[in-house]
Design an enzyme around this catalytic site. Structure first.
Site, PDB file in Angstrom:
ATOM      1  CG  ASP A 191      82.214  51.546  22.116  1.00  0.00           C
ATOM      2  OD1 ASP A 191      82.564  50.943  23.142  1.00  0.00           O
ATOM      3  OD2 ASP A 191      81.070  51.487  21.635  1.00  0.00           O
ATOM      4  CD  GLU A 212      84.722  47.570  23.709  1.00  0.00           C
ATOM      5  OE1 GLU A 212      84.127  46.989  24.622  1.00  0.00           O
ATOM      6  OE2 GLU A 212      84.139  48.246  22.856  1.00  0.00           O
TER       7      GLU A 212
END
Length: 619
Positions: free
Chosen positions: A301, A352
């Site tokens: 993330d 990401e």
């Protein structure tokens, strides 16, 4: 007095160097013969002890001993403690203040809002041997990878890990996704963070069951041939007093300089990647899930927030060269990917990453960050903007559809229609689409077909496959009742068929990451907002994909074709089975020896309104 130690001098060396990947076998609470061995890193604490049910939470009864080496690790052995014993660490910190801390390496925690840890083992009998032996081919760049992203707590409220195992494996098998991606399941105190504010980096949240229950979920998915990807958050951690923040009274896990430490987007702390011990902690967390939980991939993330020192900051501290790059975080990410692929060559890591940072998914030895895949945020943003436009004006934005192919093969991309696009007032995918109700559904069908045809692996967040009207709310279940309506059933049926085609047709997946797998037929027809391209396999199989981005039927629309004969219409998003208007080509078209688009043959097609058709040469 410590009777046993699991830590060797070599462990200490690797720990401090920042290359230990198996600290979960050394630190934390471990059931050993006769009792439990405890070890915790708190180099600046004055005193440390273990407290729990077994001693009335009295910090004087079971003091820990600081190791006589530079590790900063405290350890002790407590006899006759059973599995399930609740415990914490009591510290007198560097400033003489007493505090209670949860175990950073605990395998199991009490359900929030309680914050004690539980002595636990990770024994489990796995039944996924077939999957584990063959998963390399299922996770490769040439494999069809279509990912169903979900939040465990709100897919269907009230399900335990074991309940979810049966319902989710059946559903994902039915709808045809190859992988599921779970939003963070690591223990987190605030449910509303969706798991992105982690305190327990080595424990699945106890909200839905035990570690073994979570293993059962992964095991059953594997037995059904479904891969499991976990969201993982090495970019920041929450400031809850029982967690990692100021663990021993000093900035232990976090940066000391507030310009580096504080993350304004999430009101959280940033890991200090310059410390070998912190790097070892994070590396061990990543390896832990791949090793003991048989996970098939990690989606990392907020990578962009790690790469840039000025990310979302008005005040920031430049690196030693005066630049904005976080050199320590960059080296950590390279180390992460290098060690993961060295020890688990049959898994993937997914970044990401939302900027133009080069070579995110290229090997470290070539100068890249070493990820297996990168989310294509540019494609997502451009595409959703285009679909929100009134079709009258789309011809003025036709370049959005063509620009993405300029960089489509610069990385190994995943095309994400993720949870981030359906929260915080952004509306659901269906709401984002332009037009009246019928046009919104037609647009959503067109969007899904466009994603499955465009180069890159696929990711769809839960609820989008049933065309949920409301944006996602983590406090309630998905609107499964919508499937009573043919419009919503039609979207689900389309997703099933797109997943089937994507899996079965090599031309749609084999060269997802290679320029050789894509070829424009026509990108010039901005006036009518129509594009067409070919997807190709290594063996020369070809799928012709044609998209009409207006609500106008295009009759006798000619498209160049690479071969003569019959072309079968293998998908039409306007079919009545998807709640379309059933405009199409009666299932097949004969190629004519008419040169068009610089090709020796061409097809005269009927293009449905706001529709996509896929055609394949019949043999």
């Amino acid at each position: 007095m410590t009777k046993v130690s699991l830590i060797t001098d070599y462990d200490v060396y690797l720990f401090k160097e920042g290359s230990h990947t198996k600290l979960y076998r050394k630190l934390g609470a471990h059931l050993v013969e006769g009792g439990v061995y405890f070890a915790v890193w708190a180099p600046n604490a004055r005193e440390v002890s273990v407290i729990g049910d077994f001693n009335g939470w009295d910090p004087h009864k079971h003091p820990m001993r600081r190791r006589e080496d530079p590790s900063g690790i405290w350890e002790t052995f407590v006899p006759n403690l059973p599995k399930g014993t609740r415990y914490k660490y009591f510290l007198v910190d560097a400033w003489g203040n007493p505090k209670e801390k949860s175990d950073p390496f605990a395998f199991f925690w009490e359900p929030p809002p309680s914050t004690a840890c539980l002595v636990w083992d990770l024994d489990y009998h796995w039944n996924d041997q077939v999957w584990m032996a063959t998963r390399r081919s299922k996770n490769s760049r040439e494999a069809p990878i279509s990912i169903y992203e979900l939040h465990v707590g709100s897919w269907k409220k009230g399900l335990s890990y074991r309940d979810l195992a049966h319902e989710l494996s059946q559903y994902v098998t039915e709808i045809g996704f190859t992988h599921v991606e779970l939003m963070p399941v690591m223990e987190h105190p605030f449910y509303g963070s969706w798991g992105y504010q982690i305190t327990g980096y080595f424990a699945p949240t106890s909200r839905y069951g035990t570690p073994q229950d979570f293993m059962y979920l992964i095991d059953l998915l594997h037995q059904k041939g479904i891969g499991v990807i976990l969201d993982w958050v090495p970019s920041h951690f929450p400031t809850d007093p029982h967690g990692l923040a100021f663990f021993d009274g000093t900035c232990l896990y976090e940066y000391e300089d507030w310009r580096l430490r504080w993350h304004p987007d999430w009101n959280s702390h940033v890991f200090d990647y310059s410390k070998g011990e912190v790097r070892s902690f994070l590396l061990s967390s990543a390896h832990f899930w791949l090793d003991l939980y048989h996970v098939d991939g990690l989606r990392v993330d907020a990578v962009a927030s790690m790469l840039y020192l000025d990310y979302s900051r008005s005040e920031w501290k430049p690196n030693v060269y005066g630049g904005r790059e976080n050199l320590e975080a960059i080296e950590f990410l390279k180390k992460l990917n290098t060690t993961v692929y060295a020890q688990f060559p049959d898994v993937q890591t997914y970044a990401e990453e939302s900027t133009a940072w080069p070579m995110v998914s290229r090997p470290v030895y070539l100068g890249g960050l070493g990820f297996g895949f990168k989310w294509n945020m540019g494609w997502m943003n451009d595409t959703l903007f285009y679909f929100s436009l009134d079709p009258i004006y789309r011809k003025y934005h036709h370049g959005i559809l063509t620009f993405n192919t300029w960089y489509a093969f610069s990385e190994n991309f995943v095309l994400p229609l993720s949870h981030d696009e359906v929260v915080h007032g952004k509306g659901s995918l269906l709401q984002k689409m332009w037009g009246d109700v019928w046009q919104k559904f037609a647009h959503l069908r067109l969007l899904l077909a466009y994603m499955y045809a465009f180069p890159g692996k696929k990711l769809l967040f839960m609820g989008n496959e049933i065309a949920q009207w409301e944006e996602w709310n983590h406090e309630s279940s998905l609107r499964w009742d919508l499937l009573e309506y043919p419009s919503h059933r039609g979207i689900k049926k389309l997703v099933e068929d797109l997943n089937r085609l994507y899996r079965e047709e090599k031309a749609l997946h084999q060269l997802d990451c290679e320029a050789e797998g894509f070829e424009w037929v026509d990108f010039h027809d901005w006036e009518q907002s129509v594009i067409s391209f070919l997807r190709k396999s290594k063996e020369g199989e070809v799928i012709l994909c044609v998209f009409n981005f207006t609500p106008v039927v295009r009759y006798r629309y000619r498209v160049g074709a690479p071969a003569g004969g019959t072309w079968r219409e293998i998908l039409n998003t306007d079919s009545e089975i998807y709640w379309g208007s059933n405009v199409g080509n009666m299932g097949k078209v004969e190629a004519q020896p008419v040169v068009f688009h610089s090709r020796p043959y061409s097809l005269e097609l009927t293009l449905p309104p706001l529709g996509a058709i896929f055609l394949k040469k019949a043999f």
